[in-house]
Design an enzyme around this catalytic site. Structure first.
Site, short mmCIF file in Angstrom:
data_model
loop_
_atom_site.label_atom_id
_atom_site.label_comp_id
_atom_site.label_asym_id
_atom_site.label_seq_id
_atom_site.Cartn_x
_atom_site.Cartn_y
_atom_site.Cartn_z
N GLY A 230 0.82 -1.20 0.00
CA GLY A 230 0.00 0.00 0.00
C GLY A 230 0.86 1.26 0.00
O GLY A 230 0.51 2.26 -0.61
N SER A 231 1.98 1.19 0.69
CA SER A 231 2.89 2.34 0.71
C SER A 231 3.47 2.60 -0.68
O SER A 231 3.59 3.75 -1.11
CB SER A 231 4.03 2.09 1.70
OG SER A 231 3.50 1.89 2.99
N SER B 262 -4.21 -1.20 0.24
CA SER B 262 -3.15 -2.02 0.83
C SER B 262 -3.67 -3.44 1.06
O SER B 262 -4.81 -3.62 1.48
CB SER B 262 -2.71 -1.44 2.16
OG SER B 262 -1.83 -2.36 2.80
N HIS C 252 -5.13 -5.59 6.69
CA HIS C 252 -6.16 -4.88 5.93
C HIS C 252 -7.34 -5.77 5.54
O HIS C 252 -7.38 -6.94 5.88
CB HIS C 252 -5.53 -4.19 4.73
CG HIS C 252 -4.66 -3.04 5.15
ND1 HIS C 252 -3.35 -3.20 5.52
CD2 HIS C 252 -4.95 -1.72 5.31
CE1 HIS C 252 -2.85 -2.02 5.88
NE2 HIS C 252 -3.79 -1.11 5.77
N ASN D 50 10.98 -0.36 -9.56
CA ASN D 50 10.37 -1.65 -9.88
C ASN D 50 9.59 -2.08 -8.64
O ASN D 50 10.16 -2.52 -7.65
CB ASN D 50 11.43 -2.70 -10.23
CG ASN D 50 10.80 -4.06 -10.48
OD1 ASN D 50 9.56 -4.19 -10.48
ND2 ASN D 50 11.61 -5.07 -10.69
#
Lengths: 227, 439
Positions: free
Chosen positions: B87-88, B216, B221, B289
Site C-alpha cells: 500500500g505504501s 493495501s 487490511h 520496480n
C-alpha cells in the site's frame, strides 16, 4: 485501461466484398472494456490455454464502439496471418483476444475542428469513435475517406449514424476520383488542426510527410499505425 | 486427463487436506488466546490458488494478477487497477504519477503544497516530502478522525496543487466537501483507501472518487496478499503513468513476457535516441520496480471474493465494540461514521474523555497484558515523529485534536477473525478495569 485476455467466440463472419472480412466476437466471460480507437490482439492458436506465454497474434482496430456488447473487426486479407484467418476461422470457433491497446484518442489532442483521414479498412478505429457519445465533444469534425471503389465502401450505415451532426464527410473512390488529395485536405483546414490518419502504411507515411512539410507541427499529426 | 493435470489435481487434493489439518480448528481460550487487532482470514481456496500459481511457475504478473486486478476494478467500478508490492508503494506511485512532465502545467512540482493530515500513517505523507513538495497539515475532527473541512478550506493557497488524504480507519472523509474544493481550486485528489477497501459514501465505493486511489493488502487490511497494494484510476493517462513509474520508468506498456503489443516497437522517435530504438528499453520517467508477483495475486484473487462478507463482518464487529464502550460515555468517545458514509471499519477507535480517571496508556497496557491487542492511531501527530522534525511542512492552523488523539486515543480490531467469545471476554476485561478505577 489495462489489457486483459478474453476467451471469445466468433458470432459471425461476413464477407461483403472480395478480400474484406468482418468478424464479430462475443466474450465468454467478463464484458469487453476499451476506449474508442483502441486495438486488440487476436490469437488463433488452439493450443493456448490462457496461462502461459501469449501466442503469436496480430493487431486489429476495433470497429465497434465500447458501448456495444460484442466486438467487430474488419480486415483485408494481405499476409500470412490474415490468410490463415480467412482459411481457418469459422463461426462458433473459440479464440483468445487481448485488449485494449493503443492511445489514439486517449492522448492529448485538440477537439476543435479535427481532421480524420482514412484509407480502406483504416476507417475502423474512427468508426469506433464516430458511433460513441464522446464524438459529440468534437467541434466541426471533417472526415476524408478513400476507398478502392464504391463497392468497398461498406460503412455507410455507421457513417450515417455518427453521433456528431456537425461532421462533414468527403469520399474519394480510387477508381473514379483517384487518391485522397492531401494538398486539398490541407488547404481546406490549416496548420493548427489535429490530423488523425489511419490506413495503409504508405499512405500514412506520405500524408504525414506532406503535412509536416507544409508546416503542420508533428504533434498535430496523430497516426494509427503499427509495423 | 494428462499426467500433468492428474499430478496437479493430486497436489491440490493434498493441499485441501493440509489446510484442514493445519488451520482447521483454532479454539479461543479466554485469557490464554490473544484477541488480535488484525489477522489473516482465509480458507482452503487461498492455499489452492497459491499452490496452483506455484505450479504455473509464471512468477511475475500472470493469470492471477489479471483476475485479481479486474475483480478489483469491477468491485470499485473503476477502469484501471495496477497491482504493486504494498500500500505504501501504491501511495508512492500514485503521487509519482502526478509529477510526470507528461501532465504539462498540471504536474506537481517541488515547492507545491499538498493538503493532508498529521493524524495518520506516514505512507500518506512521505511521498510528498520525497518529491520536494510541502505537506500542509490540517487538524482532524473527533469522532470521525477525518480532516476538518472548514479548516481545510482556510489552508488552501495559490501554491496548493493536491489533496492526499486517507479514509481514517475505514471511515470516509467528507468526500462531497473535499471534491467540491478540489474542483473549485483545480486540485488533484489522491484517496488513500488503504484502510477503507469496501467502505461506501453515498452508495459509491471509496477509492472511486479521486483522480487516483490506493489499496493495501498487508495482512491487517480488509483483504491480504501478504505484502501488496494497488493503485486505481479512471484516467487512462494516469494509469499509463503509474505503470511507467512502477515498471522502471519505461515508456513501453507491454506486460512481462509480451513484446511489441503496440506494433511500433522499432518505429518511433524518443528523446535523443536514434530513430527506431527498441521501445521496450525507452525510459520516459524516473521510475522504480514495484510490481506484484503472480503468487501474491493468486492469494488476492481468492481473498477478494470474500471481501463483501469480510466488510459485513467488520461492520458487525464494530457494532459489538460500540455496545461495550457506549456504556461509559463519561470515559469514552466512541467513533462516528461520516455523514452519508457506510464504513467497512478497519478498526474501532476510542478516545478517552477529559474526565476519564485513567489514562490511555494505563488502559492499553492493561488490555495488552490481558492479551487484547490495541494500537494507537498510527503516528499520532506525525510532526512530532523523529523523521519529520526539521522537514519542510506547514501547519494550516492548530493541531489541537491531533495532539489530543496522540495522547488519548487507541483502537481495537474489527477484523473478520474475531469471534463472539472474544467480545465476551474483552467486555469482562474492560468492565473489570473500569470497576478498579471507579469503585
Amino acid at each position: 485501461m489495462l489489457a486483459k485476455k478474453y476467451r471469445s467466440r466468433i458470432v459471425s463472419i461476413k464477407n461483403p466484398i472480395e478480400g474484406i472480412y468482418t468478424i464479430e466476437f462475443e466474450s465468454l466471460g467478463r464484458g469487453y472494456k476499451f476506449y474508442p480507437g483502441q486495438f486488440l490482439h487476436l490469437a488463433i492458436d488452439n493450443t493456448y490455454d490462457g496461462v502461459g506465454q501469449w501466442p503469436e497474434s496480430r493487431c486489429f482496430s476495433m470497429r465497434s464502439n465500447p458501448d456495444e456488447e460484442n466486438i467487430r473487426i474488419t480486415y483485408a486479407v494481405k499476409g500470412k496471418f490474415t490468410t490463415q484467418m480467412k482459411e481457418t476461422m469459422e463461426e462458433g470457433d473459440k479464440v483468445w483476444l487481448k485488449l485494449p491497446y493503443g492511445d489514439l484518442f486517449i492522448q492529448d489532442h485538440n477537439k476543435e475542428e479535427p481532421v480524420f483521414i482514412a484509407g480502406g479498412t483504416g476507417i475502423t478505429p474512427f468508426l469506433s469513435l464516430f458511433a460513441h457519445e464522446s464524438f459529440r465533444e468534437y467541434t466541426n469534425p471533417k472526415i476524408y475517406l478513400g476507398f478502392r471503389s464504391v463497392n468497398h465502401h461498406i460503412y455507410q450505415e455507421e457513417l450515417a449514424n455518427a453521433k456528431n451532426p456537425a461532421k462533414t464527410v468527403e469520399i474519394y473512390y480510387q477508381d473514379s476520383d483517384g487518391l485522397i488529395d492531401i494538398d486539398r485536405v490541407f488547404s481546406e483546414n490549416g496548420l493548427t488542426n489535429d490530423y488523425f490518419i489511419s490506413g495503409p502504411p504508405g499512405m500514412i507515411s506520405a500524408f504525414t510527410n506532406t503535412l509536416v512539410e507544409k508546416g503542420v507541427p508533428e504533434t498535430n499529426v496523430i497516426t494509427d499505425d503499427w509495423v | 486427463m494428462g499426467k500433468e493435470k492428474e499430478l496437479r489435481q493430486e497436489i491440490i487434493d493434498l493441499t485441501i487436506k493440509y489446510y484442514h489439518e493445519k488451520f482447521g480448528g483454532n479454539k479461543f481460550i479466554p485469557g490464554k488466546s490473544k484477541v488480535n487487532y488484525a489477522g489473516r482470514v482465509f480458507d482452503e481456496q487461498e492455499l489452492i490458488n497459491t499452490v496452483n500459481s506455484s505450479l504455473d511457475f509464471w512468477l511475475t504478473e500472470g493469470r492471477y494478477a489479471e483476475e485479481f486486478s479486474f475483480d478489483i476494478a469491477d468491485y470499485l467500478e473503476v477502469d484501471n487497477v495496477l497491482l504493486t508490492n504494498s500500500g505504501s508503494s501504491a501511495n508512492l506511485l500514485a503521487f509519482s504519477a502526478l509529477t510526470s512532465e507528461k501532465l504539462g502545467n498540471n504536474r506537481l512540482q517541488p515547492g507545491d503544497e499538498v493538503i493532508s493530515v498529521a493524524a495518520g500513517f506516514p505512507a500518506t505523507v512521505t511521498p510528498i516530502i520525497l518529491y520536494g513538495l510541502i505537506p500542509v497539515f490540517v487538524d482532524v475532527d473527533i469522532p470521525t478522525y477525518n480532516i476538518d473541512v472548514e479548516m481545510m478550506r482556510q489552508a488552501i493557497t495559490p501554491k496548493t496543487k493536491c489533496i492526499f488524504l486517507a479514509h481514517t480507519l475505514g471511515n470516509p472523509f467528507d468526500i462531497d466537501a473535499v471534491m467540491e474544493m478540489a474542483n473549485e481550486y483545480n486540485l488533484w485528489v489522491i484517496e488513500d483507501n488503504c484502510d477503507a477497501f469496501g467502505s461506501e459514501y453515498e452508495g459509491q465505493k471509496t477509492g472511486s472518487f479521486g483522480h487516483l486511489s490506493t489499496i493495501s493488502f498487508y495482512p491487517a487490511h480488509h483483504i491480504t496478499t501478504g505484502e501488496g497494494g494497488a493503485i486505481c484510476t479512471g484516467d487512462p493517462q494516469l494509469a499509463q503513468l503509474v505503470r511507467a513509474f512502477r515498471d522502471w520508468g519505461r515508456d513501453c506498456y507491454c506486460a512481462g513476457g509480451e513484446n511489441n503489443t503496440c506494433g511500433k516497437r522499432f518505429a518511433q522517435q524518443f528523446g535523443d535516441l536514434p530513430f527506431g530504438f527498441d521501445h521496450k528499453y525507452v525510459y520516459s520517467e524516473i521510475g522504480y520496480n514495484l510490481k506484484m508477483t503472480d503468487i501474491q495475486a493468486a492469494i488476492g484473487a481468492a481473498q477478494i471474493k470474500k471481501l463483501p462478507v469480510f466488510c459485513e463482518n467488520r461492520k458487525e464487529n464494530f457494532r459489538k465494540w460500540k455496545g461495550i464502550f457506549s456504556k461509559f460515555p463519561e470515559y469514552f468517545i466512541v467513533p462516528k461514521a461520516t455523514e452519508k458514509a457506510d464504513p467497512a471499519w478497519f478498526a474501532f477507535i476510542v478516545t478517552l474523555t477529559e474526565d476519564a480517571p485513567f489514562t490511555r496508556d494505563q488502559l492499553t497496557a492493561y488490555l495488552n497484558h490481558e492479551l487484547i491487542e490495541t494500537r494507537n492511531l498510527f503516528a499520532g501527530n506525525i510532526t512530532k515523529q523523529p523523521a519529520f522534525i526539521g522537514k519542510k511542512w506547514r501547519l494550516a492552523d492548530h493541531l489541537n485534536n491531533t495532539d489530543y488523539i496522540m495522547n488519548n486515543t487507541f483502537f481495537l480490531g474489527t477484523y473478520p477473525g474475531l469471534k463472539d467469545e472474544m467480545f465476551e471476554y474483552s467486555e469482562q476485561v474492560i468492565n473489570s478495569f473500569i470497576s478498579d478505577y471507579t469503585s
